[in-house]
Design a protein around this motif. Structure first.
Motif, PDB file in Angstrom:
ATOM      1  N   PRO A 195       0.811  -1.047   0.168  1.00 40.37           N
ATOM      2  CA  PRO A 195      -0.352   0.150  -0.055  1.00 40.37           C
ATOM      3  C   PRO A 195       0.584   1.115  -0.522  1.00 40.37           C
ATOM      4  N   VAL A 196       1.922   1.647   0.188  1.00 42.25           N
ATOM      5  CA  VAL A 196       2.888   2.452   0.758  1.00 42.25           C
ATOM      6  C   VAL A 196       4.342   2.021  -0.248  1.00 42.25           C
ATOM      7  N   PHE A 242       3.568   7.598  -3.877  1.00 38.21           N
ATOM      8  CA  PHE A 242       3.637   7.281  -2.244  1.00 38.21           C
ATOM      9  C   PHE A 242       2.997   5.878  -1.779  1.00 38.21           C
ATOM     10  N   VAL A 243       1.457   6.640  -2.078  1.00 42.22           N
ATOM     11  CA  VAL A 243       0.872   6.047  -1.439  1.00 42.22           C
ATOM     12  C   VAL A 243       0.137   4.713  -2.852  1.00 42.22           C
ATOM     13  N   ASN A 244       0.020   3.690  -2.997  1.00 39.78           N
ATOM     14  CA  ASN A 244      -0.977   2.811  -4.042  1.00 39.78           C
ATOM     15  C   ASN A 244      -2.725   2.183  -3.604  1.00 39.78           C
ATOM     16  N   GLY A 245      -3.106   3.741  -4.291  1.00 39.79           N
ATOM     17  CA  GLY A 245      -4.396   3.481  -3.366  1.00 39.79           C
ATOM     18  C   GLY A 245      -5.317   3.071  -4.458  1.00 39.79           C
ATOM     19  N   VAL A 246      -6.483   2.327  -4.224  1.00 37.65           N
ATOM     20  CA  VAL A 246      -7.682   2.583  -4.811  1.00 37.65           C
ATOM     21  C   VAL A 246      -8.907   3.079  -4.275  1.00 37.65           C
ATOM     22  N   LYS A 247      -9.082   4.320  -5.353  1.00 39.38           N
ATOM     23  CA  LYS A 247     -10.478   5.173  -4.932  1.00 39.38           C
ATOM     24  C   LYS A 247     -11.737   4.473  -4.942  1.00 39.38           C
TER      25      LYS A 247
END
Length: 422
Positions: A306-307, A408-413
């Motif tokens: 996730p980071v 930076f952040v491996n994010g799913v919206k």
């Protein structure tokens, strides 16, 4: 499975370009190329930044993470370059090393230890059931909004002892602060001309002021009391080094709890659910044998990463991976790349819920900065899937899966799903 992604020419790799992190494919292509062709790679950046060394192999990441004397956090852990005045105003526990770092860490270390986390198990399981029952009854819904974001924020609210009706505000603050390179989230985009007004705030985000105000009011209410929540412990304890928390210390510590306590667990749960949808045979294995779930949690953490990275700064000239790094250079550990290193993980591009000896670097590797909440995160993810998987007869994607514009952040919206309950 061998690398499923088409190799990217080294000349096209650009880890500083946030747009390359939008499709969920390009980052892995870049990491693969770097690990094989230039594992300690000089990455130029646009002004005002000056470039950084990208460290992409598991072993080199561990070398950097363990050696705080050579690779310091005190010059900041994000790619943004800050001056000494900004450091004095913005430094959190993440940007400290040595005695002071250990002293501030110790204020909450027991609260994130196994004994205390075990005491939360029944609460977590009940909360998970409530979250899932409400979501699954809808049939088609956004898994991020209804499950991934809702669950960890409820846990954080409990730890901070704040009312559940504040949950959406806490989520919103996290999005606006961490998503400072995503126009859908940020009030002010990082490095924009307007961001100079907020240069002394964490992530240059005006949302930080709102978090500070909220935290200060909690501190005012709880100072001198006998509460056991995280805020009470911060305001009513003196760190081991005998130096009390200043208001600024509290502000930055509290903001870190709000952001870190929500974002990373949320994205891990989202990526894990997406992986199970995309690999239905792995979901079937967990449905057939729930005893695999604790092992699967480590694979979830490796897979999700996730980071993407954390940064250090060289305190002296040093050699790493055959490259000569100069004092003052930024050195960036790409944890996500380390989690796909073929020298450590057999078939690293296989999502395997039974993977043993899963030496991922998601929480850091041998670092004094090892994620303080790693046991809580593991417990949250484990209980979530222990409760979720028996409730599923079938789950399918019901739309596109947009990602956070961030390196930076491996994010799913959003993760739109259609569910058939068991």
């Amino acid at each position: 499975m061998t690398n499923p992604f088409e190799p990217m020419p080294l000349a096209e790799v650009d880890l500083a370009d946030n747009d390359k992190f939008l499709d969920g494919v390009t980052p892995w292509r870049m990491f693969h190329t770097l690990r094989h062709e230039d594992p300690v790679h000089w990455q130029p950046e646009e002004a005002p930044n000056s470039g950084f060394w990208a460290v992409t192999r598991h072993a080199d990441i561990a070398t950097v993470d363990r050696d705080a004397a050579t690779f310091t956090s005190t010059k900041f852990v994000n790619l943004e370059e800050v001056d000494e005045d900004q450091i004095k105003k913005r430094a959190s526990i993440l940007e400290l090393d040595g005695v002071r770092h250990r002293a501030l860490r110790s204020l909450l270390q027991r609260q994130f230890g196994q004994v205390v986390i075990n005491q939360y198990a029944d609460f977590l399981r009940g909360l998970t059931a409530t979250t899932l029952d409400a979501a699954l009854a809808k049939g088609t819904f956004d898994f991020v909004a209804e499950v991934s974001a809702d669950f960890p924020i409820n846990v954080l609210a409990r730890l901070l002892d704040v009312p559940p009706e504040d949950n959406q505000q806490l989520i919103d603050w996290g999005n606006r602060i961490i998503g400072n390179t995503d126009p859908d989230y940020a009030d002010v985009l990082l490095h924009s001309e307007e961001s100079e007004k907020y240069r002394d705030l964490p992530f240059r985000s005006p949302a930080s002021l709102e978090v500070f105000e909220y935290g200060r009011e909690l501190a005012r209410q709880r100072r001198g009391g006998d509460g056991t929540d995280l805020v009470s412990r911060l305001v009513n304890q003196t760190p081991r080094d005998g130096i009390p928390l200043s208001e600024q210390d509290f502000d930055n510590y509290f903001l870190l709890l709000v952001v870190a306590g929500n974002e990373t667990t949320r994205h891990t749960i989202s990526h894990s659910m997406l992986a199970l949808i995309q690999h239905p045979e792995q979901l079937a294995r967990l449905q057939a044998d729930p005893s695999l779930i604790p092992t699967a949690v480590e694979e979830f953490l490796r897979w999700a990463s996730p980071v993407y990275h954390f940064r250090r700064t060289a305190t002296r000239d040093v050699e790493l991976g055959g490259k000569r790094i100069k004092e003052g250079d930024k050195v960036v550990m790409w944890y996500a790349s380390g989690n796909r290193d073929e020298k450590v993980f057999g078939n690293p591009y296989d999502f395997d819920v039974s993977r043993e000896h899963n030496d991922h670097v998601t929480f850091g590797k041998g670092s004094p900065h090892l994620c303080l909440g790693n046991l809580l995160a593991r417990t949250e993810v484990r209980i979530m899937f222990e409760e979720l998987i028996p409730r599923l007869a079938d789950i399918r994607l019901a739309g596109d899966v947009p990602r956070v514009r961030s390196n930076f952040v491996n994010g799913v919206k959003k993760l739109p799903v259609e569910v058939t309950p068991a």
